[in-house]
Each structure stands twice: as C-alpha cells, then as structure tokens.
Design a protein around this motif. Structure first.
Motif, PDB file in Angstrom:
ATOM      1  N   PRO A 187       4.361   6.824   3.358  1.00 36.46           N
ATOM      2  CA  PRO A 187       3.198   6.531   3.875  1.00 36.46           C
ATOM      3  C   PRO A 187       2.628   5.308   3.104  1.00 36.46           C
ATOM      4  N   ALA A 188       2.183   4.251   4.125  1.00 32.24           N
ATOM      5  CA  ALA A 188       1.367   3.123   3.465  1.00 32.24           C
ATOM      6  C   ALA A 188      -0.077   3.585   3.493  1.00 32.24           C
ATOM      7  N   THR A 189      -0.709   3.442   4.819  1.00 30.60           N
ATOM      8  CA  THR A 189      -2.118   3.851   4.964  1.00 30.60           C
ATOM      9  C   THR A 189      -1.871   5.362   5.622  1.00 30.60           C
ATOM     10  N   LYS A 190      -3.262   5.596   6.129  1.00 23.71           N
ATOM     11  CA  LYS A 190      -3.051   6.917   6.903  1.00 23.71           C
ATOM     12  C   LYS A 190      -2.397   6.645   8.361  1.00 23.71           C
ATOM     13  N   THR A 191      -2.538   5.456   8.849  1.00 25.56           N
ATOM     14  CA  THR A 191      -1.875   5.346  10.059  1.00 25.56           C
ATOM     15  C   THR A 191      -0.778   4.074  10.055  1.00 25.56           C
ATOM     16  N   THR A 192      -0.193   3.808   8.640  1.00 27.19           N
ATOM     17  CA  THR A 192       1.045   2.773   8.813  1.00 27.19           C
ATOM     18  C   THR A 192       1.906   3.590   7.978  1.00 27.19           C
ATOM     19  N   THR A 193       3.566   2.984   7.873  1.00 23.43           N
ATOM     20  CA  THR A 193       4.273   3.602   7.278  1.00 23.43           C
ATOM     21  C   THR A 193       5.254   2.512   6.834  1.00 23.43           C
ATOM     22  N   HIS A 194       5.829   2.654   5.876  1.00 22.27           N
ATOM     23  CA  HIS A 194       6.968   1.883   5.069  1.00 22.27           C
ATOM     24  C   HIS A 194       8.289   2.707   5.768  1.00 22.27           C
ATOM     25  N   TYR A 195       9.247   1.906   6.148  1.00 23.35           N
ATOM     26  CA  TYR A 195      10.247   2.382   6.743  1.00 23.35           C
ATOM     27  C   TYR A 195      11.691   1.736   6.047  1.00 23.35           C
TER      28      TYR A 195
ATOM     29  N   TYR B  18       0.914  -1.263  -0.014  1.00 23.21           N
ATOM     30  CA  TYR B  18      -0.056  -0.052  -0.167  1.00 23.21           C
ATOM     31  C   TYR B  18       0.674   1.112   0.040  1.00 23.21           C
ATOM     32  N   ILE B  19       0.634   2.169  -0.823  1.00 26.87           N
ATOM     33  CA  ILE B  19       1.460   3.659  -0.940  1.00 26.87           C
ATOM     34  C   ILE B  19       0.169   4.731  -0.966  1.00 26.87           C
ATOM     35  N   LEU B  20       0.486   5.481  -0.147  1.00 30.56           N
ATOM     36  CA  LEU B  20      -0.633   6.622  -0.059  1.00 30.56           C
ATOM     37  C   LEU B  20      -1.995   6.060   0.092  1.00 30.56           C
ATOM     38  N   ASP B  21      -2.328   5.140   1.052  1.00 31.77           N
ATOM     39  CA  ASP B  21      -3.684   4.455   1.035  1.00 31.77           C
ATOM     40  C   ASP B  21      -4.105   3.639  -0.136  1.00 31.77           C
ATOM     41  N   GLU B  22      -3.260   3.316  -1.022  1.00 32.48           N
ATOM     42  CA  GLU B  22      -3.692   2.888  -2.267  1.00 32.48           C
ATOM     43  C   GLU B  22      -3.087   1.449  -2.500  1.00 32.48           C
ATOM     44  N   PRO B  23      -3.731   0.201  -2.783  1.00 27.33           N
ATOM     45  CA  PRO B  23      -2.929  -1.085  -2.957  1.00 27.33           C
ATOM     46  C   PRO B  23      -2.095  -0.914  -4.243  1.00 27.33           C
ATOM     47  N   ILE B  24      -1.024  -1.628  -4.420  1.00 24.93           N
ATOM     48  CA  ILE B  24      -0.056  -1.502  -5.218  1.00 24.93           C
ATOM     49  C   ILE B  24       0.428  -2.751  -5.646  1.00 24.93           C
ATOM     50  N   ALA B  25       0.315  -3.439  -6.967  1.00 28.16           N
ATOM     51  CA  ALA B  25       1.218  -4.676  -7.291  1.00 28.16           C
ATOM     52  C   ALA B  25       2.445  -4.306  -7.947  1.00 28.16           C
ATOM     53  N   LEU B  26       3.295  -4.886  -7.480  1.00 28.25           N
ATOM     54  CA  LEU B  26       4.854  -4.768  -8.074  1.00 28.25           C
ATOM     55  C   LEU B  26       5.454  -6.214  -8.582  1.00 28.25           C
ATOM     56  N   TYR B  27       5.810  -6.214  -9.671  1.00 30.26           N
ATOM     57  CA  TYR B  27       6.674  -7.152 -10.087  1.00 30.26           C
ATOM     58  C   TYR B  27       7.630  -6.841 -11.303  1.00 30.26           C
ATOM     59  N   ARG B  28       8.135  -7.730 -11.691  1.00 29.54           N
ATOM     60  CA  ARG B  28       9.431  -7.465 -13.001  1.00 29.54           C
ATOM     61  C   ARG B  28       8.979  -8.087 -14.062  1.00 29.54           C
ATOM     62  N   LYS B  29       9.140  -7.554 -15.321  1.00 31.87           N
ATOM     63  CA  LYS B  29       8.865  -8.143 -16.487  1.00 31.87           C
ATOM     64  C   LYS B  29       9.951  -9.040 -16.920  1.00 31.87           C
ATOM     65  N   ARG B  30      10.037  -9.802 -17.928  1.00 28.80           N
ATOM     66  CA  ARG B  30      11.097 -10.756 -18.446  1.00 28.80           C
ATOM     67  C   ARG B  30      12.372 -10.187 -18.610  1.00 28.80           C
ATOM     68  N   ASP B  31      12.555  -8.666 -18.914  1.00 25.21           N
ATOM     69  CA  ASP B  31      13.725  -7.723 -19.181  1.00 25.21           C
ATOM     70  C   ASP B  31      14.256  -7.374 -17.898  1.00 25.21           C
ATOM     71  N   GLY B  32      13.557  -7.495 -16.707  1.00 20.74           N
ATOM     72  CA  GLY B  32      13.956  -7.115 -15.566  1.00 20.74           C
ATOM     73  C   GLY B  32      13.510  -5.852 -15.088  1.00 20.74           C
ATOM     74  N   SER B  33      12.695  -5.127 -16.032  1.00 22.92           N
ATOM     75  CA  SER B  33      12.411  -3.719 -15.545  1.00 22.92           C
ATOM     76  C   SER B  33      11.037  -4.071 -14.680  1.00 22.92           C
ATOM     77  N   PRO B  34      10.940  -2.995 -13.765  1.00 21.34           N
ATOM     78  CA  PRO B  34       9.805  -3.092 -12.733  1.00 21.34           C
ATOM     79  C   PRO B  34       8.637  -2.623 -13.068  1.00 21.34           C
ATOM     80  N   VAL B  35       7.421  -3.053 -12.589  1.00 23.09           N
ATOM     81  CA  VAL B  35       5.985  -2.569 -13.008  1.00 23.09           C
ATOM     82  C   VAL B  35       5.389  -2.269 -11.692  1.00 23.09           C
ATOM     83  N   ALA B  36       4.450  -1.019 -11.906  1.00 22.50           N
ATOM     84  CA  ALA B  36       3.718  -1.047 -10.553  1.00 22.50           C
ATOM     85  C   ALA B  36       2.393  -0.826 -11.169  1.00 22.50           C
ATOM     86  N   LEU B  37       1.456  -1.590 -10.742  1.00 19.22           N
ATOM     87  CA  LEU B  37      -0.041  -1.320 -11.319  1.00 19.22           C
ATOM     88  C   LEU B  37      -0.897  -1.095  -9.954  1.00 19.22           C
TER      89      LEU B  37
END
Length: 351
Positions: A265-273, A32-51
């Motif tokens: 900010p992860a959600t309004k009351t949690t954080t990534h550090y 979660y980033i700024l209260d929104e869910p994010i899916a992270l992965y890499r393509k076959r060429d190694g480049s990262p994707v965030a949806l």
C-alpha cells in the motif's frame, strides 16, 4: 476500507517491499508507504536507510532533499537528521529541541528487494519474512530476474483480489495469454496461519502454446498452478509441469516457472507493485525463459492495472465509497484473503 470492513486499511506491524535494491542510492527518493512519506537513501557503507519523510519544521519532503555524509539534510532550511532519525544540526540555531527528530524504520535487504517494517520498530522480526531460498529467489538451482515496478492508481486490496481469483485470466487477458481452461475453473483454496492460496490442476492436457518453448516440450502434460499470498505482501506462484499420463515417461518433471508479485500500500487509494520471476527446468537456456517472462508478462499486468484503475474510479464515484458486490464460487480465495487481512488488523488494534 472496501473491500475490507469499514475503517480497516492495512496491518502495520508487518514486512512490505518498499523498493528494488538498485532504486536506493546515495540520492534520496521519496516513497509513500501505508499513507506515510518515507525517505530512502544509502549510507557510505552501502546500507539502506528509511526515515519518515516529512521535516518537522515546515514539512518539506526529506525524500527530495540531499544526503550529506551518512545524514539527510532538508532541502528547505538545512536541518540535518542522522540514520537513526535524530537531529544533528539546525543551521539557524545552536540548540536542538528534543522534539526535532523523525522516525527511523527497520529495513532488510534480501535478494533484489528492500523490505520495510512500517509499524513498531521494537516488534520487527526478520524471521517473519518469507524464506527467500524456499521461494527460489536465493536457491541457485533457479534463474531469477526482477527490477520491474509499477505505480498503480488503485487501493492495494483490489490487486490482492485480482491475484486471489485467477478466473479473470481468460477474459481480461484474452489478448495476451488467451483463454485457457483455468478461466472457468473454480480454484481449490488452502490457507494457514499467515498464508492463503489458490490451486488449480489440469491432467493430461496439450502443452499450452505459451509454455512450449519455455519448457522445451510439446507433448501432453499434467499442469499444476496457482498463487500463494505470504501475508501481507508477497504473492508467489506459477506453473509446475510434468509429462502426461500417455507419454513414454509419464509424470516426469519438466520444470517450474514462478512469478512473484509484491503488493505494498502506498496511500489509501494507490499501490506499489513490484514483480519478478524465476525458472528451473527442461530448457538449456533458463536465462532466456526469465528474459522472455520479463518482456511478456508486463503486458498482462498492464491489463490488471487498467482494471484496478477502473474499479477504483467506480468506487470513488459511489456515494458510500464502497460497492455492493455479488460474490461467486470462484471468490472463495478472495474471501479467505480478506478475512486474513482483517484478522491481522484487528490483532494489532487489540494490543
């Protein structure tokens, strides 16, 4: 939202650290980033994707789904989305509605971090990222280390406040760092268009015990230290030591020890550090200093996390979801930092 003004959370049209590079693989993860869910992965060429991490069909988390070729396939009904967020396949029907899509977020991979732009993609500007060479992260004269992540059960501004005001070190961290002169010293503040920092200076003091082996020196020193926030995410700072005025070579540079704190900010009351460290200086084995820092500093950060958790619980138990607070002289950098965040949020609202 406390400790910012009522109704304010976080600026969106900015870069935030979303993950360490080695966290993102062909196996998707959810963050979660700024209260929104994010899916992270890499393509076959190694480049990262965030949806955006919510499937528009039944809201199944895409971060808990599977990667197929360069696409992500929802683990509930197999609806498949490409790296740009467009729908590629709906197994149960040939027609793909135009509304069947998810947002795709700009990413930049620098040093060992992946940065995300959670706001308007058209405004994403890589030149707004902190210069990683100037920070020491991509400067070969520094030895660096990182890959440490903490999920904090508290709102992100509490962690910024903690880093703005280093006078807590001699008290909250008495068992880890011990009480030094900085514990009761009001910081000298400085600020610019997108940064604010606390500055401390101690002249001709005994080398603090914690730094003697790191800097390979036991005489008297001049010590300069503090932290700078590169808004809205990255605190960079640490120690610079010089030989003291009474030494045979007064003012000789001994080295620089840096610590980097990425607060997202992860959600309004949690954080990534996320945090890492860098060192160069008077030590024949700088990698050992980095290793020592990575092993020892987390104990102090655990104390910061404990304090943040306790304060968050106190806020949530209050009737208004905020606390009356007594501001002290040592809060001068906190006040500057909070005002900077509020100014960024207001500027977005006006555009």
């Amino acid at each position: 939202m406390y400790p910012l003004a009522e109704g304010m959370f976080a600026p969106k049209n900015q870069w935030y650290v979303v993950a360490w590079s080695d966290e993102v693989t062909r196996e998707p993860i959810e963050r979660y980033i700024l209260d929104e869910p994010i899916a992270l992965y890499r393509k076959r060429d190694g480049s990262p994707v965030a949806l955006h991490g919510r499937c528009p069909h039944r809201s199944f988390p895409l971060g808990r789904s599977r990667v197929v070729d360069d696409n992500i396939q929802c683990g509930y009904h197999g609806i498949t989305f490409g790296p740009d967020g467009s729908c590629k396949d709906i197994p149960s029907q040939p027609q793909i509605p135009k509304v069947c899509q998810v947002a795709s977020y700009p990413l930049v991979e620098r040093w060992k971090w992946i940065w995300i732009w959670p706001g308007d993609p058209a405004l994403a500007d890589e030149s707004l990222l902190p210069d990683h060479f100037e920070l020491g992260l991509e400067d070969p004269s520094y030895s660096t280390g990182g890959n440490i992540y903490n999920f904090v059960p508290g709102r992100y501004m509490l962690l910024h406040d903690n880093l703005f005001d280093l006078t807590h070190i001699g008290y909250l961290h008495m068992d880890t760092f011990g009480k030094g002169a900085e514990a009761d010293q009001v910081p000298n503040p400085a600020s610019g268009a997108n940064w604010v920092e606390s500055l401390f200076e101690q002249i001709d003091i005994e080398t603090p015990p914690v730094f003697r082996s790191m800097f390979n020196y036991e005489g008297r020193v001049d010590r300069k230290f503090g932290l700078r926030l590169h808004a809205p995410c990255l605190h960079e700072g640490g120690e610079v030591l010089y030989t003291g005025s009474e030494e045979p070579e007064p003012g000789k540079y001994l080295g620089t020890l840096k610590v980097f704190h990425a607060i997202t900010p992860a959600t309004k009351t949690t954080t990534h550090y996320f945090w890492g460290t860098a060192f160069k200086g008077n030590n024949p084995d700088p990698e050992s200093v980095v290793s020592m820092m990575l092993q020892s500093t987390q104990a102090a950060l655990d104390e910061d996390i404990m304090a943040t958790k306790c304060i968050e619980e106190m806020i949530q138990r209050s009737d208004a979801g905020r606390l009356d607070e007594l501001l002290l002289r040592a809060d001068n950098v906190c006040v500057l930092g909070r005002r900077m965040m509020e100014k960024m949020i207001r500027a977005e609202a006006e555009t």
